[in-house]
Design a protein around this motif. Structure first.
Motif, PDB file in Angstrom:
ATOM      1  N   VAL A 152      11.122   0.914  -1.440  1.00  0.00           N
ATOM      2  CA  VAL A 152      10.927  -0.117  -2.468  1.00  0.00           C
ATOM      3  C   VAL A 152       9.602   0.129  -3.176  1.00  0.00           C
ATOM      4  N   ASP A 153       9.399  -0.587  -4.313  1.00  0.00           N
ATOM      5  CA  ASP A 153       8.186  -0.411  -5.109  1.00  0.00           C
ATOM      6  C   ASP A 153       7.017  -1.144  -4.439  1.00  0.00           C
ATOM      7  N   THR A 154       6.386  -0.475  -3.487  1.00  0.00           N
ATOM      8  CA  THR A 154       5.248  -1.073  -2.782  1.00  0.00           C
ATOM      9  C   THR A 154       4.286   0.044  -2.403  1.00  0.00           C
ATOM     10  N   SER A 155       3.172  -0.325  -1.747  1.00  0.00           N
ATOM     11  CA  SER A 155       2.213   0.707  -1.331  1.00  0.00           C
ATOM     12  C   SER A 155       1.546   0.289  -0.031  1.00  0.00           C
TER      13      SER A 155
ATOM     14  N   CYS B 195      10.878  -7.409   2.996  1.00  0.00           N
ATOM     15  CA  CYS B 195      11.215  -6.337   3.947  1.00  0.00           C
ATOM     16  C   CYS B 195       9.987  -5.647   4.530  1.00  0.00           C
ATOM     17  N   VAL B 196       8.832  -5.812   3.886  1.00  0.00           N
ATOM     18  CA  VAL B 196       7.621  -5.152   4.399  1.00  0.00           C
ATOM     19  C   VAL B 196       6.958  -5.940   5.529  1.00  0.00           C
ATOM     20  N   LEU B 197       7.412  -7.183   5.740  1.00  0.00           N
ATOM     21  CA  LEU B 197       6.668  -8.082   6.627  1.00  0.00           C
ATOM     22  C   LEU B 197       7.092  -8.038   8.093  1.00  0.00           C
ATOM     23  N   PHE B 198       8.358  -7.693   8.342  1.00  0.00           N
ATOM     24  CA  PHE B 198       8.927  -7.955   9.666  1.00  0.00           C
ATOM     25  C   PHE B 198       9.168  -6.694  10.495  1.00  0.00           C
TER      26      PHE B 198
ATOM     27  N   ASP C 194      14.393  -6.047  -1.157  1.00  0.00           N
ATOM     28  CA  ASP C 194      13.444  -7.105  -1.522  1.00  0.00           C
ATOM     29  C   ASP C 194      12.064  -6.786  -0.942  1.00  0.00           C
ATOM     30  N   ARG C 195      11.201  -6.258  -1.803  1.00  0.00           N
ATOM     31  CA  ARG C 195       9.883  -5.808  -1.313  1.00  0.00           C
ATOM     32  C   ARG C 195       9.030  -6.968  -0.802  1.00  0.00           C
ATOM     33  N   ALA C 196       9.316  -8.193  -1.270  1.00  0.00           N
ATOM     34  CA  ALA C 196       8.489  -9.335  -0.870  1.00  0.00           C
ATOM     35  C   ALA C 196       8.741  -9.745   0.588  1.00  0.00           C
TER      36      ALA C 196
ATOM     37  N   GLN D  27       9.864 -18.066  -0.106  1.00  0.00           N
ATOM     38  CA  GLN D  27       8.866 -18.290  -1.155  1.00  0.00           C
ATOM     39  C   GLN D  27       7.504 -18.110  -0.474  1.00  0.00           C
ATOM     40  N   GLY D  28       7.121 -16.836  -0.359  1.00  0.00           N
ATOM     41  CA  GLY D  28       5.989 -16.452   0.490  1.00  0.00           C
ATOM     42  C   GLY D  28       4.710 -17.205   0.193  1.00  0.00           C
ATOM     43  N   ASN D  29       4.373 -17.343  -1.103  1.00  0.00           N
ATOM     44  CA  ASN D  29       3.086 -17.999  -1.410  1.00  0.00           C
ATOM     45  C   ASN D  29       3.111 -19.479  -1.040  1.00  0.00           C
ATOM     46  N   LYS D  30       4.309 -20.128  -1.150  1.00  0.00           N
ATOM     47  CA  LYS D  30       4.392 -21.544  -0.753  1.00  0.00           C
ATOM     48  C   LYS D  30       4.291 -21.674   0.775  1.00  0.00           C
ATOM     49  N   VAL D  31       4.945 -20.749   1.496  1.00  0.00           N
ATOM     50  CA  VAL D  31       4.833 -20.772   2.962  1.00  0.00           C
ATOM     51  C   VAL D  31       3.368 -20.581   3.347  1.00  0.00           C
ATOM     52  N   PHE D  32       2.731 -19.629   2.694  1.00  0.00           N
ATOM     53  CA  PHE D  32       1.324 -19.323   2.968  1.00  0.00           C
ATOM     54  C   PHE D  32       0.455 -20.582   2.811  1.00  0.00           C
ATOM     55  N   ARG D  33       0.712 -21.327   1.712  1.00  0.00           N
ATOM     56  CA  ARG D  33      -0.102 -22.521   1.453  1.00  0.00           C
ATOM     57  C   ARG D  33       0.080 -23.582   2.540  1.00  0.00           C
TER      58      ARG D  33
ATOM     59  N   GLY E  49       2.333 -21.170  16.229  1.00  0.00           N
ATOM     60  CA  GLY E  49       3.354 -20.492  15.429  1.00  0.00           C
ATOM     61  C   GLY E  49       3.832 -21.368  14.296  1.00  0.00           C
ATOM     62  N   MET E  50       4.365 -20.719  13.261  1.00  0.00           N
ATOM     63  CA  MET E  50       5.021 -21.450  12.179  1.00  0.00           C
ATOM     64  C   MET E  50       6.144 -20.591  11.634  1.00  0.00           C
ATOM     65  N   GLY E  51       7.276 -21.198  11.302  1.00  0.00           N
ATOM     66  CA  GLY E  51       8.387 -20.417  10.785  1.00  0.00           C
ATOM     67  C   GLY E  51       9.379 -21.266  10.022  1.00  0.00           C
TER      68      GLY E  51
ATOM     69  N   GLN F 175       2.097 -13.673  14.747  1.00  0.00           N
ATOM     70  CA  GLN F 175       1.544 -12.605  13.911  1.00  0.00           C
ATOM     71  C   GLN F 175       2.321 -12.521  12.586  1.00  0.00           C
ATOM     72  N   ALA F 176       2.086 -13.487  11.684  1.00  0.00           N
ATOM     73  CA  ALA F 176       2.803 -13.495  10.405  1.00  0.00           C
ATOM     74  C   ALA F 176       2.000 -12.771   9.340  1.00  0.00           C
ATOM     75  N   ASN F 177       0.717 -13.034   9.300  1.00  0.00           N
ATOM     76  CA  ASN F 177      -0.119 -12.477   8.240  1.00  0.00           C
ATOM     77  C   ASN F 177      -1.576 -12.595   8.691  1.00  0.00           C
ATOM     78  N   GLU F 178      -2.298 -11.487   8.608  1.00  0.00           N
ATOM     79  CA  GLU F 178      -3.697 -11.484   9.053  1.00  0.00           C
ATOM     80  C   GLU F 178      -4.535 -12.526   8.311  1.00  0.00           C
TER      81      GLU F 178
ATOM     82  N   GLY G  53       3.799  -5.789  12.831  1.00  0.00           N
ATOM     83  CA  GLY G  53       4.278  -6.710  11.801  1.00  0.00           C
ATOM     84  C   GLY G  53       4.657  -8.044  12.418  1.00  0.00           C
ATOM     85  N   ASN G  54       5.476  -8.800  11.689  1.00  0.00           N
ATOM     86  CA  ASN G  54       5.924 -10.110  12.159  1.00  0.00           C
ATOM     87  C   ASN G  54       7.246  -9.934  12.912  1.00  0.00           C
ATOM     88  N   THR G  55       7.197 -10.087  14.227  1.00  0.00           N
ATOM     89  CA  THR G  55       8.421  -9.957  15.040  1.00  0.00           C
ATOM     90  C   THR G  55       8.997 -11.336  15.375  1.00  0.00           C
TER      91      THR G  55
HETATM   92  N1  ACO Z   1       4.437  -4.640  -2.711  1.00  0.00           N
HETATM   93  C1  ACO Z   1       3.859  -4.764  -3.922  1.00  0.00           C
HETATM   94  N2  ACO Z   1       3.892  -5.901  -4.621  1.00  0.00           N
HETATM   95  C2  ACO Z   1       4.516  -6.955  -4.092  1.00  0.00           C
HETATM   96  C3  ACO Z   1       5.146  -6.893  -2.836  1.00  0.00           C
HETATM   97  C4  ACO Z   1       5.097  -5.683  -2.140  1.00  0.00           C
HETATM   98  N3  ACO Z   1       5.660  -5.516  -0.924  1.00  0.00           N
HETATM   99  N4  ACO Z   1       5.686  -8.107  -2.565  1.00  0.00           N
HETATM  100  C5  ACO Z   1       5.406  -8.904  -3.607  1.00  0.00           C
HETATM  101  N5  ACO Z   1       4.707  -8.218  -4.518  1.00  0.00           N
HETATM  102  C6  ACO Z   1       4.198  -8.678  -5.814  1.00  0.00           C
HETATM  103  C7  ACO Z   1       4.964  -9.847  -6.360  1.00  0.00           C
HETATM  104  O1  ACO Z   1       6.120  -9.409  -7.042  1.00  0.00           O
HETATM  105  C8  ACO Z   1       3.943 -10.485  -7.280  1.00  0.00           C
HETATM  106  O2  ACO Z   1       3.917  -9.735  -8.469  1.00  0.00           O
HETATM  107  P1  ACO Z   1       3.687 -10.486  -9.901  1.00  0.00           P
HETATM  108  O3  ACO Z   1       2.330 -11.106  -9.801  1.00  0.00           O
HETATM  109  O4  ACO Z   1       3.786  -9.361 -10.865  1.00  0.00           O
HETATM  110  O5  ACO Z   1       4.803 -11.479  -9.995  1.00  0.00           O
HETATM  111  C9  ACO Z   1       2.613 -10.232  -6.569  1.00  0.00           C
HETATM  112  O6  ACO Z   1       2.868  -9.174  -5.625  1.00  0.00           O
HETATM  113  C10 ACO Z   1       2.082 -11.448  -5.822  1.00  0.00           C
HETATM  114  O7  ACO Z   1       3.145 -12.021  -5.076  1.00  0.00           O
HETATM  115  P2  ACO Z   1       2.915 -13.226  -4.086  1.00  0.00           P
HETATM  116  O8  ACO Z   1       4.181 -13.550  -3.352  1.00  0.00           O
HETATM  117  O9  ACO Z   1       2.223 -14.332  -4.807  1.00  0.00           O
HETATM  118  O10 ACO Z   1       1.875 -12.527  -3.059  1.00  0.00           O
HETATM  119  P3  ACO Z   1       1.027 -13.182  -1.907  1.00  0.00           P
HETATM  120  O11 ACO Z   1      -0.401 -12.890  -2.106  1.00  0.00           O
HETATM  121  O12 ACO Z   1       1.420 -14.613  -1.677  1.00  0.00           O
HETATM  122  O13 ACO Z   1       1.474 -12.331  -0.636  1.00  0.00           O
HETATM  123  C11 ACO Z   1       2.971 -12.585   1.230  1.00  0.00           C
HETATM  124  C12 ACO Z   1       2.829 -12.296  -0.265  1.00  0.00           C
HETATM  125  C13 ACO Z   1       2.296 -11.460   1.990  1.00  0.00           C
HETATM  126  C14 ACO Z   1       4.449 -12.647   1.573  1.00  0.00           C
HETATM  127  C15 ACO Z   1       2.298 -13.922   1.585  1.00  0.00           C
HETATM  128  O14 ACO Z   1       2.704 -14.915   0.678  1.00  0.00           O
HETATM  129  C16 ACO Z   1       2.633 -14.409   2.987  1.00  0.00           C
HETATM  130  O15 ACO Z   1       2.251 -13.811   3.975  1.00  0.00           O
HETATM  131  N6  ACO Z   1       3.285 -15.565   3.119  1.00  0.00           N
HETATM  132  C17 ACO Z   1       3.574 -16.195   4.395  1.00  0.00           C
HETATM  133  C18 ACO Z   1       4.607 -15.464   5.187  1.00  0.00           C
HETATM  134  C19 ACO Z   1       4.816 -16.234   6.481  1.00  0.00           C
HETATM  135  O16 ACO Z   1       3.888 -16.679   7.136  1.00  0.00           O
HETATM  136  N7  ACO Z   1       6.049 -16.494   6.860  1.00  0.00           N
HETATM  137  C20 ACO Z   1       6.269 -17.422   7.961  1.00  0.00           C
HETATM  138  C21 ACO Z   1       6.747 -16.789   9.132  1.00  0.00           C
HETATM  139  S1  ACO Z   1       8.172 -15.875   8.861  1.00  0.00           S
HETATM  140  C22 ACO Z   1       9.494 -16.679   9.600  1.00  0.00           C
HETATM  141  O17 ACO Z   1       9.451 -17.807   9.989  1.00  0.00           O
HETATM  142  C23 ACO Z   1      10.763 -15.961   9.614  1.00  0.00           C
END
Ligand code: ACO
Length: 323
Positions: free
Chosen positions: A28-31, A156-159, A152-154, A214-220, A309-311, A251-254, A279-281
């Protein structure tokens, strides 16, 4: 007689296959830079095609039994926290029971996504301290890679995949001393389902579906709710945050972990973190991190350990224990 639930051993299992950020950047388009900066993740383990959640769970359970110096027959309760069961039914716990060769006792699954291990630990503690069961395997196990949308790069990179297990034993107060699970705090706000869910299921689509977030909302929501839960377990146990020896977060996000550390005035060197290599297991992440802390000698008998924990749900919670 007052009973306590004492952790007698823990075990971990990670599948052999490793997927690095570089590997993902070809899918996916990520780095690597983006993933490390936003999450702290460098690589994660992925289950092989022939590895099921019950296989990971059984391997972790065997390691925990070894650490506890116990045999499978010593166990009369198995609780598996998982979002990625082998089958819709029976429970993964039932399959693990059979794989361990256990022929008696109770076994069931708990589903609270990334908070699953705390829900399971809290449930086991109640079963043990009531006197109904004597020794429990509490397992967090996931093959989360199977419910990811690999386009979905938002998400698939997390888990990642993996399993961790505790053996808990009911001991009377005198035998346990200070050791044991002290208390826990569990919460859910189902109005927030849309922030993090899987878009399929037995009674809706008759398919498994994929993780949507909705990663950023979960984060907040995360730092606020997790901190509140941690403050509650600390206050309810009548201890002070300065008494805590080790912080073993989900371990969801540092960045979430460091946000919580700052809010509670913990020190960074108290955090047991495995996020970089795993990652997040989901439900597996807390016992995996706890086992890492035990294996390298940081967590010692009698240490005060705080987990959180939160999920999806959203669910969240925390628990406090003396190792
Ligand atoms: N690589 C590159 N760019 C990406 C990636 C990626 N893998 N994923 C998203 N982006 C882009 C987005 O498209 C967006 O681009 P845009 O500004 O052009 O629209 C930009 O990065 C910012 O996206 P955000 O989602 O706002 O990024 P954010 O800083 O919030 O980080 C993240 C995303 C890491 C997912 C973060 O929101 C997060 O960790 N959230 C909480 C996750 C979590 O705790 N989950 C709960 C547990 S999981 C469970 O219960 C199953």
């Amino acid at each position: 007689m007052t009973l306590k639930a004492v952790i007698r051993g823990c075990g971990a299992f990670l599948p052999q296959k490793v997927l690095t950020n570089e590997d993902l950047s070809r899918l996916v388009d990520t780095s690597d830079d983006w993933i490390r900066e936003r999450t702290g993740i460098r690589e994660r383990h992925i289950a092989g095609d022939d590895e099921k959640t019950s296989d990971l769970a059984t391997a972790a359970a065997k390691a925990a039994l070894d650490a506890a110096g116990m045999a499978p027959d010593d166990i009369d309760l198995i609780i598996v926290a998982t979002t990625t069961p082998d089958l819709t039914f029976p429970s993964t716990a039932a399959i693990v029971q059979a794989k361990l060769g256990i022929e008696s006792g109770a076994a069931f699954d708990i589903q609270a996504v990334c908070t699953g291990f705390i829900y399971a630990l809290s449930t086991a503690e109640k079963f043990l301290t009531s006197g109904q069961h004597k020794r429990a395997l509490v397992i967090g196990a996931e093959t989360f890679s199977r419910i990811l949308d690999w386009n979905d790069r938002a998400t698939c990179v997390l888990f990642g995949d993996g399993a961790g297990a505790f053996v808990l034993e009911a001991q009377d107060e005198q035998e346990a001393g200070a050791r044991g699970v002290m208390n826990s705090y569990l919460r859910c706000d189902g109005r927030l389902v849309d922030l993090l869910y899987v878009d399929g299921g037995v009674s809706s689509t008759q398919s498994t579906g994929h993780v949507r977030m909705q990663g950023n909302k979960v984060f907040r929501e995360a730092v606020k709710r997790i901190s509140e839960a941690m403050e509650r377990v600390i206050a309810d146990a009548g201890v002070d945050v300065t008494d805590v020896d080790w912080f073993v977060p989900h371990q969801a996000n540092e960045r979430i972990i460091l946000g919580v550390v700052k809010k509670l005035d913990l020190r960074k060197d108290q955090v047991i973190s495995t996020i970089s290599g795993q990652g997040n297991t989901s439900a597996a992440s807390i016992p995996l991190a706890y086992c890492a802390g035990v294996a390298d000698g940081r967590i010692k008998e009698g240490d005060l350990v705080l987990i959180e924990g939160m999920g999806g749900g959203l669910t969240w919670g925390a628990a406090l224990m003396r190792a």
